[in-house]
Motif scaffolding. Structure first.
Motif, PDB file in Angstrom:
ATOM      1  N   LEU A  70      63.230  55.963 -40.331  1.00  0.00           N
ATOM      2  CA  LEU A  70      62.151  55.231 -39.677  1.00  0.00           C
ATOM      3  C   LEU A  70      62.801  54.208 -39.036  1.00  0.00           C
ATOM      4  CD1 LEU A  70      59.226  54.470 -39.004  1.00  0.00           C
ATOM      5  CD2 LEU A  70      58.923  53.361 -41.299  1.00  0.00           C
ATOM      6  N   PHE A  71      62.397  53.740 -37.842  1.00  0.00           N
ATOM      7  CA  PHE A  71      62.901  52.373 -37.088  1.00  0.00           C
ATOM      8  C   PHE A  71      61.658  51.953 -36.361  1.00  0.00           C
ATOM      9  CE2 PHE A  71      66.173  55.625 -36.892  1.00  0.00           C
ATOM     10  CZ  PHE A  71      67.300  55.000 -37.798  1.00  0.00           C
ATOM     11  N   GLY A  72      61.606  50.541 -36.673  1.00  0.00           N
ATOM     12  CA  GLY A  72      60.202  49.912 -35.986  1.00  0.00           C
ATOM     13  C   GLY A  72      60.222  48.488 -35.569  1.00  0.00           C
ATOM     14  N   TYR A  73      59.322  47.951 -34.658  1.00  0.00           N
ATOM     15  CA  TYR A  73      59.302  46.658 -34.229  1.00  0.00           C
ATOM     16  C   TYR A  73      57.808  46.431 -34.418  1.00  0.00           C
ATOM     17  CZ  TYR A  73      58.523  42.567 -31.510  1.00  0.00           C
ATOM     18  OH  TYR A  73      58.057  41.469 -30.814  1.00  0.00           O
ATOM     19  N   GLN A  74      57.403  44.975 -34.786  1.00  0.00           N
ATOM     20  CA  GLN A  74      56.207  44.517 -35.048  1.00  0.00           C
ATOM     21  C   GLN A  74      56.036  43.151 -34.574  1.00  0.00           C
ATOM     22  OE1 GLN A  74      54.462  45.077 -38.992  1.00  0.00           O
ATOM     23  NE2 GLN A  74      52.348  44.168 -38.384  1.00  0.00           N
ATOM     24  N   PHE A  75      54.876  42.857 -33.772  1.00  0.00           N
ATOM     25  CA  PHE A  75      54.647  41.677 -33.358  1.00  0.00           C
ATOM     26  C   PHE A  75      53.348  41.186 -33.818  1.00  0.00           C
ATOM     27  CE2 PHE A  75      52.387  38.967 -29.938  1.00  0.00           C
ATOM     28  CZ  PHE A  75      53.166  37.975 -30.015  1.00  0.00           C
ATOM     29  N   ASN A  76      53.231  39.916 -34.178  1.00  0.00           N
ATOM     30  CA  ASN A  76      51.601  39.405 -34.459  1.00  0.00           C
ATOM     31  C   ASN A  76      51.561  38.023 -33.998  1.00  0.00           C
ATOM     32  OD1 ASN A  76      52.299  41.420 -37.227  1.00  0.00           O
ATOM     33  ND2 ASN A  76      50.065  41.337 -36.605  1.00  0.00           N
ATOM     34  N   GLU A  77      50.455  37.671 -33.459  1.00  0.00           N
ATOM     35  CA  GLU A  77      49.775  36.466 -32.966  1.00  0.00           C
ATOM     36  C   GLU A  77      48.679  36.305 -33.849  1.00  0.00           C
ATOM     37  OE1 GLU A  77      49.345  33.558 -29.105  1.00  0.00           O
ATOM     38  OE2 GLU A  77      48.528  35.721 -29.353  1.00  0.00           O
ATOM     39  N   THR A  78      48.687  34.995 -34.655  1.00  0.00           N
ATOM     40  CA  THR A  78      47.586  34.743 -35.500  1.00  0.00           C
ATOM     41  C   THR A  78      47.157  33.280 -35.136  1.00  0.00           C
ATOM     42  OG1 THR A  78      48.420  36.106 -37.197  1.00  0.00           O
ATOM     43  CG2 THR A  78      46.554  34.616 -37.829  1.00  0.00           C
ATOM     44  N   GLY A  79      45.769  33.155 -34.801  1.00  0.00           N
ATOM     45  CA  GLY A  79      45.358  31.877 -34.521  1.00  0.00           C
ATOM     46  C   GLY A  79      44.018  31.543 -35.691  1.00  0.00           C
ATOM     47  N   MET A  80      44.182  30.157 -36.160  1.00  0.00           N
ATOM     48  CA  MET A  80      42.890  30.103 -36.844  1.00  0.00           C
ATOM     49  C   MET A  80      42.357  28.719 -36.913  1.00  0.00           C
ATOM     50  SD  MET A  80      44.061  31.266 -40.991  1.00  0.00           S
ATOM     51  CE  MET A  80      44.649  33.096 -40.942  1.00  0.00           C
ATOM     52  N   LEU A  81      41.006  28.595 -36.981  1.00  0.00           N
ATOM     53  CA  LEU A  81      40.377  27.241 -36.879  1.00  0.00           C
ATOM     54  C   LEU A  81      39.459  26.871 -37.718  1.00  0.00           C
ATOM     55  CD1 LEU A  81      38.264  26.261 -33.496  1.00  0.00           C
ATOM     56  CD2 LEU A  81      37.087  26.571 -35.829  1.00  0.00           C
ATOM     57  N   ASN A  82      39.311  25.683 -38.404  1.00  0.00           N
ATOM     58  CA  ASN A  82      38.601  25.329 -39.353  1.00  0.00           C
ATOM     59  C   ASN A  82      37.862  23.912 -38.829  1.00  0.00           C
ATOM     60  OD1 ASN A  82      38.706  26.727 -42.036  1.00  0.00           O
ATOM     61  ND2 ASN A  82      40.910  26.665 -41.260  1.00  0.00           N
ATOM     62  N   GLN A  83      36.567  23.941 -38.789  1.00  0.00           N
ATOM     63  CA  GLN A  83      35.811  23.004 -38.413  1.00  0.00           C
ATOM     64  C   GLN A  83      34.623  22.468 -39.307  1.00  0.00           C
ATOM     65  OE1 GLN A  83      33.013  23.816 -34.840  1.00  0.00           O
ATOM     66  NE2 GLN A  83      34.388  22.170 -33.838  1.00  0.00           N
ATOM     67  N   THR A  84      34.500  21.195 -39.393  1.00  0.00           N
ATOM     68  CA  THR A  84      33.085  20.548 -40.089  1.00  0.00           C
ATOM     69  C   THR A  84      32.594  19.531 -39.326  1.00  0.00           C
ATOM     70  OG1 THR A  84      34.305  21.193 -42.151  1.00  0.00           O
ATOM     71  CG2 THR A  84      32.273  19.475 -42.240  1.00  0.00           C
ATOM     72  N   THR A  85      31.131  19.471 -39.177  1.00  0.00           N
ATOM     73  CA  THR A  85      30.691  18.607 -38.444  1.00  0.00           C
ATOM     74  C   THR A  85      29.317  18.217 -38.996  1.00  0.00           C
ATOM     75  OG1 THR A  85      31.203  19.640 -36.311  1.00  0.00           O
ATOM     76  CG2 THR A  85      29.586  18.126 -36.068  1.00  0.00           C
ATOM     77  N   VAL A  86      29.077  16.963 -39.112  1.00  0.00           N
ATOM     78  CA  VAL A  86      27.829  16.191 -39.688  1.00  0.00           C
ATOM     79  C   VAL A  86      27.187  15.522 -38.674  1.00  0.00           C
ATOM     80  CG1 VAL A  86      26.810  14.799 -41.229  1.00  0.00           C
ATOM     81  CG2 VAL A  86      28.932  16.079 -41.934  1.00  0.00           C
ATOM     82  N   SER A  87      26.080  15.860 -38.289  1.00  0.00           N
ATOM     83  CA  SER A  87      25.118  15.067 -37.259  1.00  0.00           C
ATOM     84  C   SER A  87      24.945  13.650 -37.538  1.00  0.00           C
ATOM     85  CB  SER A  87      23.781  15.919 -36.745  1.00  0.00           C
ATOM     86  OG  SER A  87      23.096  15.887 -37.923  1.00  0.00           O
ATOM     87  N   ALA A  88      24.470  13.292 -38.621  1.00  0.00           N
ATOM     88  CA  ALA A  88      23.947  11.826 -39.102  1.00  0.00           C
ATOM     89  C   ALA A  88      24.235  11.490 -40.362  1.00  0.00           C
ATOM     90  CB  ALA A  88      22.286  11.813 -38.669  1.00  0.00           C
ATOM     91  N   PRO A  89      25.307  10.531 -40.451  1.00  0.00           N
ATOM     92  CA  PRO A  89      26.108   9.926 -39.703  1.00  0.00           C
ATOM     93  C   PRO A  89      26.892  10.958 -39.173  1.00  0.00           C
ATOM     94  CG  PRO A  89      26.681   9.310 -41.446  1.00  0.00           C
ATOM     95  CD  PRO A  89      25.496   9.987 -41.857  1.00  0.00           C
ATOM     96  N   PHE A  90      27.501  10.599 -37.812  1.00  0.00           N
ATOM     97  CA  PHE A  90      28.314  11.528 -37.057  1.00  0.00           C
ATOM     98  C   PHE A  90      29.804  11.800 -37.703  1.00  0.00           C
ATOM     99  CE2 PHE A  90      31.487  12.912 -33.804  1.00  0.00           C
ATOM    100  CZ  PHE A  90      31.190  14.353 -33.493  1.00  0.00           C
ATOM    101  N   PHE A  91      30.125  12.965 -37.916  1.00  0.00           N
ATOM    102  CA  PHE A  91      31.584  13.196 -38.439  1.00  0.00           C
ATOM    103  C   PHE A  91      31.788  14.846 -37.999  1.00  0.00           C
ATOM    104  CE2 PHE A  91      34.391  15.282 -41.434  1.00  0.00           C
ATOM    105  CZ  PHE A  91      35.337  14.578 -41.697  1.00  0.00           C
TER     106      PHE A  91
END
Length: 843
Positions: A498-519
């Motif tokens: 077995l011979f092989g090649y692998q490619f991965n692109e991984t993106g991640m987002l983490n978000q927290t928002t408070v409206s009053a008081p704003f953060f």
């Protein structure tokens, strides 16, 4: 001269033997008819399709015409009748017949759960505990296909399986020669569970029998029957393999990496088993094709062959309803679809009540209050679709989609003497994946496969307090794109490269928002990984060997990681074998626990990417050595293992101790022994497994620097029993006993400590105490029956925790809101007595 006489004599003997063999060899009825027409100077009158698929032994040449006709009538389901000295008619006696067979392997071991299909009719069955099957009213021109995982399929005409004496035909299936990874144990604990030579465990959901407490082959619940696989909090979203955390398991569905692992926030597998063909679980010695998942690899494969048969099924249980279809479009194109949705927002069954209390205990959704009105709607669904296209015998194309969703809407209204407080909350957890692959068989030795996929995971929460107009939103998103190309070169039946090649692109987002008081806090990361891998697999006589090497390159960090893999099994005798496995692996994604009230407290984990600094790449080194004994369907295994995982963070362990808010990197070392004894017979299977392990953290910046792991379960025992009460009635009973999970208690008499303006629990030595031992007894009962000739039905009832054992699965402490000097003990409980029932039909 004497030599010539002996040579002539030998040739005569050989001729007699060959003639004898040829005289008894079966001949097609069509060819025999032509021969008889010449022999007796007669003519047969018949329909070609009536005799096309029939083969019988030639009648004795000394027979008269009438004796020949009598012989033909006794050997076939046709009516041969002489009209006069010149003409003989052939007609069909029965348009349909009953067939019967007994399926076994080359060693005469009966194959339980082998599939028997009546081609192009939608009718099928499986062999029972004796390897026997029976089908009635089969058209005589039909074709039956008999198949079993790891064996060559065989096709028969109904005539070949018919016996006037009601004797079932013996059918022997041979092992697939082109598969180096042969089946070692056909029935492992229960039918549908098998063990391969490389040590991996395979769950074939179509042929799955029954396991204690389960009403269907729940994929992630079933793997917990294996030694070394635990879930310390009963959640399938928290499977611990040899002491690892849940995020250290690589979960792949039809080559798509999945980031979501549990409906009902961990209690039900989100992967519909009805179109899943097999599940391969590898704890060590993994193929070099795979990385990530430093603890285990769970590979799920859906049915990949075009059957040209319209079939499907539907089912309903106390929690959900589902359906699936296999739809032929043309001879080369087929569509497989499935869908499942919970009934929890429509019907509140007793099972739902148990699951709800278990999932939402100690969360905002189930918080205690003196006076409050609450309402909640919770539901989940999943769906899959797969398009199969065979361009020709050498090129196959597949396209897949899978969608998983959990949704919760919650509202609360609290009333006290001075004011009314209201809030609404929403929680959504989703994973959708797309995949495609192209398989090409260039010649008898060279093949390749190109794989591509996209996976998207989202968890979003909104918590809105109406009276203050304050809105808290939280989001965690994962986007991953991957491509892989595998090239296989089969030198011969014993050696594969077995011979092989692998490619991965991984993106991640983490978000927290408070409206009053704003953060607002938003963090995005992207990581590109490249990998080259190669391995050789050898299987001949008593030796199985797979050696591989994987080279990983992390583009962002300009870093290389080399991962060797080895998997050896050496058979010493017919009964004994030795097993050696080892692997290096890495992982570039992990989960962290931010706050106790993340995502309403229901889901406390967020996916994050490594940054090679405070969140390093996790790496593992693992080795294991085992002894296997197999005789008369008694299988005994003992395996010693040693695993070290480096690069873990304090934030992804979910500490409830003095290190809860610390930032540090460390490692854990797990070592132990796994034991399994399993005896199978025609009507039953009984097993016992035992795991002993020690699992310790090491964080150099902590004091103490070494202490027990959160999932340090020293002793774990499981027992199970499966029995065919009668042909269509099965029962399974089993139990689990293990040590309680470690926890940390506060210092007695000095339970809290002041840190600036914050009051914290003053914890004692980390994980120095253990909860009471965990014990649970489960049972399931399954009954199969036919609603019609083409519709099969099954009724399954299961009960988890029959004795209603009061098990504690987690313990931590929090500050008493009424007394800052006091710490309140919080205990999370396991499921109590939980019944469930399922009804299914398949056609």
């Amino acid at each position: 001269m004497a030599f010539n006489k002996w040579l002539v004599f030998l040739l005569i003997c050989c001729s007699c033997i060959c003639f004898g063999q040829n005289s008894t060899k079966k001949k097609s009825l069509t060819a025999l008819i032509f021969s008889l027409e010449k022999q007796f100077n007669i003519k047969f009158s018949y329909a070609v399709e009536d005799v096309a698929n029939i083969a019988i032994e030639r009648p004795n040449t000394s027979f008269t015409l009438q004796e020949t006709i009598d012989y033909l009538n006794s050997k076939t389901l046709l009516n041969f009748k002489a009209l006069d000295d010149r003409y003989v008619t052939i007609s069909v006696l029965n348009k349909t017949i009953s067939v019967c067979g007994i399926v076994s392997d080359e060693k005469k071991s009966r194959l339980v759960g082998a599939s028997v299909f009546v081609n192009n009719s939608g009718r099928s069955t499986i062999t029972d505990g004796n390897g026997t099957f029976k089908l009635q009213n089969i058209p005589i021109h039909a074709t039956l296909t008999i198949s079993y995982v790891g064996f060559e399929s065989k096709q028969f005409s109904p005539n070949e399986l018919f016996s006037a004496q009601n004797n079932c035909k013996e059918i022997v299936l041979t092992t697939k020669n082109e598969e180096l990874n042969q089946v070692l144990i056909p029935i492992y604990l229960t039918s549908g569970l098998q063990k391969y030579l490389d040590g991996s465990t395979v769950l074939n959901t179509k042929k799955f029998g029954i396991l204690p407490g389960l009403i269907e082959p729940d994929i992630l619940q079933s793997v917990q029957a294996l030694p070394g696989v635990e879930s310390t909090n009963e959640s399938i979203a928290n499977i611990n393999v040899r002491g690892g955390t849940n995020d250290q398991n690589l979960v792949v569905w039809d080559n798509i990496k999945m980031y979501h692992s549990g409906h009902f926030f961990g209690l039900i597998s989100p992967y519909n088993p009805n179109l899943t063909n097999k599940v391969i679980v590898s704890k060590n010695g993994t193929s070099a094709e795979y990385s990530d998942g430093v603890s285990s690899t769970i590979n799920m494969y859906t049915k990949d062959a075009i059957s040209n048969t319209f079939s499907g099924g539907a089912g309903i249980n106390s929690i959900s309803a589902d359906a699936f279809l296999e739809i032929p479009i043309t001879k080369k194109l087929e569509l497989h679809i499935s869908g499942r949705r919970s009934l929890t927002d429509l019907v509140k069954s007793p099972t739902y009540a148990k699951y709800f209390d278990r999932s939402f205990q100690d969360t905002e959704i189930n918080a205690d209050s003196d006076q409050h009105d609450t309402s909640s709607d919770f539901y989940f669904y999943d769906y899959t679709a797969k398009l199969l296209f065979d361009l020709n015998e050498k090129h196959q194309f597949r396209a897949n989609i899978i969608g998983i969703n959990n949704a919760l809407d919650y509202s609360e209204r609290r009333i006290n003497t001075t004011q009314t407080q209201s809030k609404t909350s929403n929680l959504s957890q989703r994973n959708i994946g797309y995949g495609g692959n192209w398989k090409a068989q260039w010649n008898s030795k060279l093949s390749s496969e190109f794989i591509t996929y996209f996976s998207r995971y989202n968890i979003d929460a909104i918590d809105y307090r109406i009276e203050t107009d304050q809105r808290l939103t939280e989001a965690n998103e994962v986007l991953e794109t991957g491509a892989k190309i595998n090239t296989n070169y089969k030198k011969n039946d014993h050696l594969n490269f077995l011979f092989g090649y692998q490619f991965n692109e991984t993106g991640m987002l983490n978000q927290t928002t408070v409206s009053a008081p704003f953060f607002s806090s938003t963090k995005k990361d992207v990581l590109l990984n490249h990998a080259l891998f190669s391995e050789v697999e050898y299987n001949k006589n008593n030796t199985y060997l797979r050696v591989g090497l994987r080279l990983n390159y992390f583009q962002k960090f300009e870093k290389f990681l080399v991962e060797p893999r080895i998997n050896i099994r050496q058979k010493l005798s017919d009964q004994f074998a030795l097993k050696l496995e080892g692997e290096f692996k890495n992982q570039s994604t992990t989960q962290i626990v931010d706050f106790e009230d993340d995502f309403l407290g229901v889901e406390k984990r967020r996916w994050v990417l490594v940054n090679d600094k405070d969140i390093p790449i996790a790496t593992s080194k693992q080795g294991s050595f085992g002894v296997e004994f197999n005789k008369n369907k008694l299988n005994i295994e003992a395996t010693a293992f040693y695993k070290m995982v480096d690069g873990i963070t304090a934030s992804n362990q979910g500490f409830y101790n003095r290190f809860q808010y610390e930032t540090a990197n460390g490692s854990y070392t797990a070592k132990g022994l796994e034991f399994l004894a399993n005896k199978t017979a025609r009507q039953y299977s009984v097993w016992v497994s035992y795991t002993f392990s020690t699992n310790d953290y090491t964080f150099d910046t902590f004091t103490p620097s070494t202490f027990p792991n959160n999932v340090d379960i020293r002793h774990s025992v499981s027992l199970g029993f499966y029995y065919d009460i009668r042909k269509n009635l099965k029962i399974s009973v089993g139990g689990i006993w293990r040590n309680g999970q470690p926890y940390t208690k506060p210092i007695e008499g000095n339970e809290t400590v002041q840190n600036g303006n914050n009051t914290l629990v003053n914890y004692d030595s980390p994980n120095s105490e253990n909860l009471d031992n965990f014990m649970r007894l489960d049972a399931s009962l399954n009954y199969n029956f036919n609603l019609s000739e083409s519709i099969r039905a099954s009724l399954t009832a299961g009960v988890m925790n029959i004795t209603n054992q009061d098990n504690e699965i987690n313990r931590y402490y929090r500050i008493n809101p009424n007394d800052k000097n006091d710490a309140i003990q919080v205990d999370n409980k396991s499921l109590g007595l939980t019944p469930n029932i399922s009804f299914r039909v398949n056609f």
